[in-house]
Motif scaffolding. Structure first.
Motif: not given
Length: 486
Positions: A164, A173, A176, A227, A229, A254, A256, A258
């Motif tokens: 990550l 984060c 996730v 990933v 995040c 990811v 922003r 979400d």
């Protein structure tokens, strides 16, 4: 070193993708064989006795829906619909049923000229329902079996190792990280911080270094996927891209947005500048007409089907305690309009007057979400009805009356409106529903009113017939799990 490892990393990604596709193909073929076997049983069980009229209309002939051409069409339809794609696409109800609709149509279109439109339409719907249910069931079981086998050491295969990029203290984060750990299919190696980390993260995993040290971190840690995040600057993005391309590592970023799951970002160019346009699908006039037609059909057929059950419940309530069978409570619907919501009575007469005395037992701590486990006001029959959500069935009459929908935000009390903030009123933008995104996401176990509002508004903004179908299909498993039901 990284370049030498790149070919192996790319090969592992290719093998995982191929294995996933192969397993899905096997599961879909098994689903087809299951439906074909069931059709064979129905057909052969009437060898000595001719099929009656009802059975002839409901069961497609073996040559059309049960032939091997249907198996081939099923794979082709699912492939065109994208039901073999990576990510969550292979779990998508919309993609799966789109593929099944296409597959059955490819096989049965020629029968229109041979048998006429009426029987073919019936056989089309029968085949879609059977194959759709079979494919969904097999894919659901496959997902659960893989998740369980991965946790057994004897079957443990090399998990996809994920790193990550972001701050372990960033809430996005953390979501996730928790999500990846929950499913256990991916192994989180550690974190790379956008800035120089001062201390290892507490309980969130090992901090391996900063983005500036990314080449070194990738060299000393076997990583398959990175990933992103957290927020990084342009120079760090450039460095990140160079490192992952050279090492053959997959990079996922990811969104922003979400937390706004209904927002659909799409790239556009305006005056030679690149932007991301954020669009929101929502219930509009024509969509409300479609939704209303589905509600009338579903509620009407539903009441006809469960009328014997409603009669039995009414008798049980009358035998168990004194008072009326039904309980009508004033709730707030679309646009703030009030209506009488129907339920089977599950509490003793006068229970509303006792609410203030029991306020200290409210587990949510919020008067707008009044939830008491083992509520002393609930009758014996009422406890059973609540456990299985049977007390909600009379709301089908509210659906027929246009006051409620099969799926929508849950209606609250008019007195709660005085405590609403501006963003809370967004949940009044659609007809309240018997079930909804909140109910299938945890029901009474969700005790944060802000989370309830977020789920209700997300449903309104994301609405589609496919989403309604998904929620309705998720409602039965949620009821059987009885999570948060009291």
């Amino acid at each position: 070193m990284l370049q030498r490892r790149a070919s192996r990393t790319l090969l592992m990604h290719a093998l995982r993708a191929s294995s996933r596709t192969l397993l899905l193909l096997v599961a879909d073929i098994v689903a087809f064989l299951m439906v074909r076997t069931a059709l064979n049983l129905v057909q052969t069980s009437h060898k000595l006795e001719p099929l009656d009229a009802a059975t002839r209309w409901a069961v497609p002939p073996l040559g059309s829906a049960g032939g091997w051409q249907m198996g081939g069409a099923l794979v082709v339809g699912l492939l065109i619909a994208g039901a073999y794609h990576s990510g969550d696409d292979w779990r998508s109800l919309r993609r799966i049923f789109s593929g099944v609709l296409l597959a059955v149509g490819l096989v049965l279109w020629r029968d229109l000229w041979l048998r006429g439109i009426a029987p073919v339409v019936v056989h089309y719907l029968t085949a879609v329902a059977g194959l759709g249910a079979g494919v969904m069931l097999n894919r659901f079981l496959l997902d659960r079996v893989i998740a369980r086998l991965i946790r057994i050491p004897a079957f443990h295969s090399p998990a996809e190792r994920v790193m990550l990029v972001g701050s372990p203290d960033d809430p996005a984060c953390q979501r996730v990280h928790k999500r990846l750990e929950h499913f256990g299919v991916l192994e989180v190696v550690g974190w790379v911080s956008p800035s120089v980390p001062e201390l290892p993260s507490d309980g969130q995993g090992k901090v391996l270094g900063s983005v500036d040290d990314l080449w070194t971190v990738l060299q000393h840690n076997a990583v398959d996927t990175v990933v992103l995040c957290g927020l990084v600057d342009d120079e760090q993005i450039k460095l990140l891209m160079e490192a992952v391309v050279s090492s053959g590592v997959r990079l996922l970023a990811v969104s922003r947005y979400d937390r706004l799951g209904w927002v659909r970002p799409s790239p556009i160019s305006y005056r030679s500048l690149s932007f991301m346009e954020l669009t929101v699908p929502s219930l509009r006039a024509q969509q409300m007409w479609v939704k209303r037609m589905v509600d009338l059909l579903g509620a009407g057929l539903g009441l006809l089907a469960i009328s014997p059950l409603l009669t039995l419940i009414a008798i049980a309530i009358k035998l168990d305690s004194r008072g009326p069978v039904f309980f009508a409570q004033e709730r707030v619907g679309q646009g703030g309009r009030t209506f009488k919501m129907m339920k089977f009575r599950t509490m003793r007469v006068g229970a509303d007057a006792e609410k203030a005395k029991l306020a200290h037992l409210n587990t949510s701590g919020d008067a707008r979400l009044f939830k008491i486990p083992n509520d002393p006001r609930v009758t014996r029959v009422g406890a059973v009805l609540r456990k299985w959500s049977l007390d909600e069935l009379p709301q089908l009459f509210n659906v027929l009356g246009g006051e409620m929908s099969l799926v929508g935000p849950r209606p609250f009390f008019e007195s709660d409106l005085a405590t609403y903030r501006e963003h809370h009123f967004g949940r009044l933008g659609a007809l309240p529903g018997i079930t909804g995104l909140w109910q299938v996401s945890g029901r009474s176990s969700i005790t944060d009113f802000e989370e309830v509002v977020r789920l209700d508004c997300e449903y309104i903004h994301r609405w589609s017939l496919w989403l309604d179908l998904e929620i309705l299909l998720r409602t039965l498993p949620a009821v059987f799990r009885r999570t948060g039901a009291y």
